[in-house]
Design a protein around this motif. Structure first.
Motif, PDB file in Angstrom:
ATOM      1  N   PRO A  35       0.767  -1.207   0.003  1.00 30.97           N
ATOM      2  CA  PRO A  35       0.056  -0.049   0.052  1.00 30.97           C
ATOM      3  C   PRO A  35       0.902   1.433  -0.022  1.00 30.97           C
ATOM      4  O   PRO A  35       0.433   2.220  -0.838  1.00 30.97           O
ATOM      5  CB  PRO A  35      -0.745  -0.239   1.260  1.00 30.97           C
ATOM      6  N   GLU A  36       1.822   1.371   0.867  1.00 28.52           N
ATOM      7  CA  GLU A  36       2.866   2.338   0.886  1.00 28.52           C
ATOM      8  C   GLU A  36       3.201   2.952  -0.360  1.00 28.52           C
ATOM      9  O   GLU A  36       3.522   4.086  -0.887  1.00 28.52           O
ATOM     10  CB  GLU A  36       3.695   2.323   1.780  1.00 28.52           C
ATOM     11  N   ASN A  37       3.984   1.737  -1.062  1.00 29.00           N
ATOM     12  CA  ASN A  37       4.300   1.995  -2.459  1.00 29.00           C
ATOM     13  C   ASN A  37       3.621   2.402  -3.400  1.00 29.00           C
ATOM     14  O   ASN A  37       3.809   3.089  -4.303  1.00 29.00           O
ATOM     15  CB  ASN A  37       5.039   0.687  -2.894  1.00 29.00           C
ATOM     16  N   LYS A  38       2.374   1.730  -3.538  1.00 27.96           N
ATOM     17  CA  LYS A  38       1.182   2.143  -4.289  1.00 27.96           C
ATOM     18  C   LYS A  38       0.778   3.412  -4.230  1.00 27.96           C
ATOM     19  O   LYS A  38       0.734   4.335  -5.261  1.00 27.96           O
ATOM     20  CB  LYS A  38       0.037   1.345  -4.197  1.00 27.96           C
ATOM     21  N   GLN A  39       0.875   3.987  -3.045  1.00 27.28           N
ATOM     22  CA  GLN A  39       0.397   5.580  -2.651  1.00 27.28           C
ATOM     23  C   GLN A  39       1.301   6.405  -3.340  1.00 27.28           C
ATOM     24  O   GLN A  39       1.045   7.391  -3.878  1.00 27.28           O
ATOM     25  CB  GLN A  39       0.254   5.632  -1.350  1.00 27.28           C
ATOM     26  N   LEU A  40       2.818   5.984  -2.934  1.00 23.66           N
ATOM     27  CA  LEU A  40       3.923   6.831  -3.625  1.00 23.66           C
ATOM     28  C   LEU A  40       3.810   6.918  -5.089  1.00 23.66           C
ATOM     29  O   LEU A  40       3.830   7.955  -5.802  1.00 23.66           O
ATOM     30  CB  LEU A  40       5.236   6.347  -3.094  1.00 23.66           C
ATOM     31  N   LEU A  41       3.818   5.703  -5.763  1.00 17.79           N
ATOM     32  CA  LEU A  41       3.453   5.829  -7.119  1.00 17.79           C
ATOM     33  C   LEU A  41       2.526   6.667  -7.667  1.00 17.79           C
ATOM     34  O   LEU A  41       2.803   7.395  -8.912  1.00 17.79           O
ATOM     35  CB  LEU A  41       3.608   4.287  -7.823  1.00 17.79           C
ATOM     36  N   MET A  42       1.314   6.467  -7.310  1.00 20.06           N
ATOM     37  CA  MET A  42       0.165   7.267  -7.730  1.00 20.06           C
ATOM     38  C   MET A  42       0.545   8.738  -7.515  1.00 20.06           C
ATOM     39  O   MET A  42      -0.076   9.679  -8.224  1.00 20.06           O
ATOM     40  CB  MET A  42      -1.110   7.062  -6.876  1.00 20.06           C
ATOM     41  N   LYS A  43       0.971   9.192  -6.124  1.00 19.41           N
ATOM     42  CA  LYS A  43       1.412  10.575  -6.143  1.00 19.41           C
ATOM     43  C   LYS A  43       2.181  11.113  -7.085  1.00 19.41           C
ATOM     44  O   LYS A  43       2.130  12.104  -7.651  1.00 19.41           O
ATOM     45  CB  LYS A  43       1.990  10.648  -4.798  1.00 19.41           C
ATOM     46  N   MET A  44       3.220  10.108  -7.440  1.00 24.40           N
ATOM     47  CA  MET A  44       4.177  10.817  -8.659  1.00 24.40           C
ATOM     48  C   MET A  44       3.520  10.648  -9.973  1.00 24.40           C
ATOM     49  O   MET A  44       3.705  11.587 -10.840  1.00 24.40           O
ATOM     50  CB  MET A  44       5.278   9.691  -8.700  1.00 24.40           C
ATOM     51  N   SER A  45       2.663   9.844 -10.195  1.00 26.15           N
ATOM     52  CA  SER A  45       1.796   9.994 -11.335  1.00 26.15           C
ATOM     53  C   SER A  45       0.857  11.131 -11.574  1.00 26.15           C
ATOM     54  O   SER A  45       0.989  11.655 -12.580  1.00 26.15           O
ATOM     55  CB  SER A  45       1.039   8.627 -11.420  1.00 26.15           C
ATOM     56  N   GLU A  46       0.435  11.311 -10.630  1.00 25.20           N
ATOM     57  CA  GLU A  46      -0.460  12.559 -10.347  1.00 25.20           C
ATOM     58  C   GLU A  46       0.183  14.000 -10.591  1.00 25.20           C
ATOM     59  O   GLU A  46      -0.238  14.857 -11.144  1.00 25.20           O
ATOM     60  CB  GLU A  46      -1.499  12.495  -9.053  1.00 25.20           C
ATOM     61  N   GLN A  47       1.569  13.968  -9.939  1.00 26.77           N
ATOM     62  CA  GLN A  47       2.118  15.126 -10.093  1.00 26.77           C
ATOM     63  C   GLN A  47       2.771  15.093 -11.694  1.00 26.77           C
ATOM     64  O   GLN A  47       2.723  16.556 -12.181  1.00 26.77           O
ATOM     65  CB  GLN A  47       3.437  15.127  -9.266  1.00 26.77           C
ATOM     66  N   GLU A  48       3.113  13.989 -12.365  1.00 28.38           N
ATOM     67  CA  GLU A  48       3.752  14.174 -13.572  1.00 28.38           C
ATOM     68  C   GLU A  48       2.474  14.743 -14.574  1.00 28.38           C
ATOM     69  O   GLU A  48       2.546  15.233 -15.587  1.00 28.38           O
ATOM     70  CB  GLU A  48       4.095  12.933 -13.954  1.00 28.38           C
ATOM     71  N   ARG A  49       1.031  14.111 -14.285  1.00 27.30           N
ATOM     72  CA  ARG A  49       0.071  14.543 -14.976  1.00 27.30           C
ATOM     73  C   ARG A  49      -0.285  15.772 -14.993  1.00 27.30           C
ATOM     74  O   ARG A  49      -0.604  16.561 -15.984  1.00 27.30           O
ATOM     75  CB  ARG A  49      -1.092  13.666 -14.650  1.00 27.30           C
ATOM     76  N   ALA A  50       0.001  16.422 -13.789  1.00 28.01           N
ATOM     77  CA  ALA A  50      -0.178  18.013 -13.579  1.00 28.01           C
ATOM     78  C   ALA A  50       0.810  18.976 -14.357  1.00 28.01           C
ATOM     79  O   ALA A  50       0.372  19.926 -15.229  1.00 28.01           O
ATOM     80  CB  ALA A  50      -0.131  18.378 -12.117  1.00 28.01           C
ATOM     81  N   HIS A  51       2.092  18.157 -14.452  1.00 25.92           N
ATOM     82  CA  HIS A  51       3.167  18.854 -15.129  1.00 25.92           C
ATOM     83  C   HIS A  51       2.883  18.783 -16.678  1.00 25.92           C
ATOM     84  O   HIS A  51       3.026  19.831 -17.385  1.00 25.92           O
ATOM     85  CB  HIS A  51       4.484  18.181 -14.922  1.00 25.92           C
ATOM     86  N   TYR A  52       2.250  17.783 -17.105  1.00 29.32           N
ATOM     87  CA  TYR A  52       1.749  17.651 -18.351  1.00 29.32           C
ATOM     88  C   TYR A  52       0.472  18.625 -18.956  1.00 29.32           C
ATOM     89  O   TYR A  52       0.732  19.264 -19.881  1.00 29.32           O
ATOM     90  CB  TYR A  52       1.345  16.189 -18.855  1.00 29.32           C
ATOM     91  N   GLU A  53      -0.367  18.584 -17.982  1.00 26.36           N
ATOM     92  CA  GLU A  53      -1.299  19.848 -18.170  1.00 26.36           C
ATOM     93  C   GLU A  53      -0.823  21.193 -18.440  1.00 26.36           C
ATOM     94  O   GLU A  53      -1.395  21.958 -18.979  1.00 26.36           O
ATOM     95  CB  GLU A  53      -2.423  19.604 -17.138  1.00 26.36           C
TER      96      GLU A  53
END
Length: 298
Positions: A35-53
Motif C-alpha cells: 500500500p505504501e509503495n502504491k500510494q507513492l507511485l500514484m502521487k508521482m503519477s498525479e504530479q507528472e500528469r499535472a506537469h503535462y497539463e
C-alpha cells in the motif's frame, strides 16, 4: 529571450516526457502490492500528469506514439525484473538536465507571473522525485543492497586470488576449481556469520535475512567462477573465462548500484577492476613463491 515558437517546441517535448512518466508510474502502481509503495507511485503519477497539463497550455494536446508505447512496455518489464526504484532512478537520470531547462525558461521572461509560480512548483516536484519520494519506496533488493554487494564482491576478489595463486602452483584446472569451492564454502559461512553479527548492531535490519543474502550471493558467485575450472578447461583458459564472468557480473551489479545510489558507474567499475587485477597478481606471484620454496607441484 526565448521566442514563442521555441517555447511551443520545447513545451511539446516536455509534455510528452511528463505524459510518458505519468502513465508509467500509474501502470507501476497498478502492479504494486504494498500500500505504501502504491500510494507513492500514484502521487508521482498525479504530479507528472499535472506537469503535462501545464506544458499542454503551450504545446496543445500531445499523444504517445507507437514507439513511446513500446518504450513504455519495456520500462514496465524492467521494473518487474530489476525493481521499481531502479527503473524510476534510471528513467530520471536525465532530470538534472530537464530541471536546468525548466529553470532556463523560468529565467527567460517568456512566462507570465502566474505561470512562473506554477513552473517553480513543477521544479520542486521534479527534485522531490529524485530524492525523497523515490527513496521512500521499499524493495528487497534495494534494502539489502549492501549484503548483496558484500557477498558478491568479496567472492569475486577472494576467488580470483585463489585461482591465480593456483595458476602459479599447479597445472590442474580441476584441482584449482576444487580449491576454489573449498575456500568459497568456508568463506561464505564466515561472511554470513560476520554479516549476521554486524547487522545486529544496525537498526532496521534483519540479521537472519542479511546473513542469508550475503552467504547466498557469495555461494552463487563461487559456483559461477569455479565452473570453468571444474569443466576441465586448460588452466589458463579457465582463469581467463572465470575473470571474464567476474567482470560481466561486476559490470551489471556496478551499474545497478550506481543508478540506485546516484553514483558514477565508470569510476566505480574501473576501481573494482583495478582491485581484482591487483589481487590476481598478488595471488599468482604468491603461488609461484610457494612452489619455489616447497618444490611441490600437485
Amino acid at each position: 529571450m526565448i521566442t514563442k515558437e521555441e517555447l511551443v517546441v520545447k513545451a511539446r517535448e516536455f509534455a510528452l516526457d511528463e505524459l510518458f512518466d505519468s502513465i508509467l508510474y500509474l501502470e507501476m502502481s497498478k502492479r504494486e502490492k504494498k500500500p505504501e509503495n502504491k500510494q507513492l507511485l500514484m502521487k508521482m503519477s498525479e504530479q507528472e500528469r499535472a506537469h503535462y497539463e501545464f506544458w499542454k497550455l503551450f504545446s496543445g494536446e500531445v499523444r504517445l506514439t507507437t514507439r513511446d508505447f513500446a518504450r513504455l512496455r519495456l520500462f514496465i518489464l524492467l521494473s518487474r525484473v530489476l525493481g521499481k526504484v531502479f527503473t524510476i532512478k534510471y528513467l530520471e537520470r536525465h532530470e538534472g538536465k530537464v530541471v536546468a531547462e525548466y529553470r532556463g525558461i523560468l529565467e527567460s521572461g517568456a512566462l507570465g507571473e502566474d505561470k512562473k509560480v506554477i513552473l517553480e512548483k513543477i521544479i520542486e516536484d521534479e527534485v522531490e522525485h529524485e530524492t525523497s519520494l523515490t527513496n521512500q519506496l521499499e524493495e528487497f533488493a534495494v534494502k539489502h543492497l549492501g549484503a548483496i554487494a558484500l557477498g558478491m564482491s568479496d567472492a569475486i576478489i577472494e576467488l580470483s586470488g585463489v585461482h591465480a595463486g593456483f595458476l602459479g602452483y599447479t597445472a590442474s584446472s580441476v584441482t584449482t576449481g576444487i580449491a576454489g569451492l573449498i575456500v568459497g564454502v568456508s568463506a561464505s559461512m564466515s561472511m554470513s556469520a560476520a554479516a549476521y553479527l554486524q547487522s545486529k548492531q544496525e537498526k532496521g535490519k534483519s540479521p537472519g535475512t542479511t546473513a542469508i543474502v550475503t552467504g547466498l550471493m557469495y555461494m552463487l558467485t563461487v559456483i559461477l567462477l569455479t565452473a570453468p575450472f571444474l569443466a576441465g578447461l586448460p588452466l589458463l583458459h579457465a582463469l581467463v573465462l572465470s575473470l571474464i564472468l567476474a567482470f560481466i557480473v561486476l559490470a551489471i551489479f556496478s551499474f545497478y548500484s550506481a543508478v540506485i545510489m546516484d553514483r558514477a558507474f565508470l569510476r566505480d567499475y574501473v576501481e573494482n577492476i583495478g582491485i581484482i587485477f591487483l589481487v590476481v597478481a598478488i595471488g599468482y606471484f604468491f603461488g609461484e613463491w610457494v612452489k619455489e620454496v616447497t618444490g611441490v607441484l600437485p
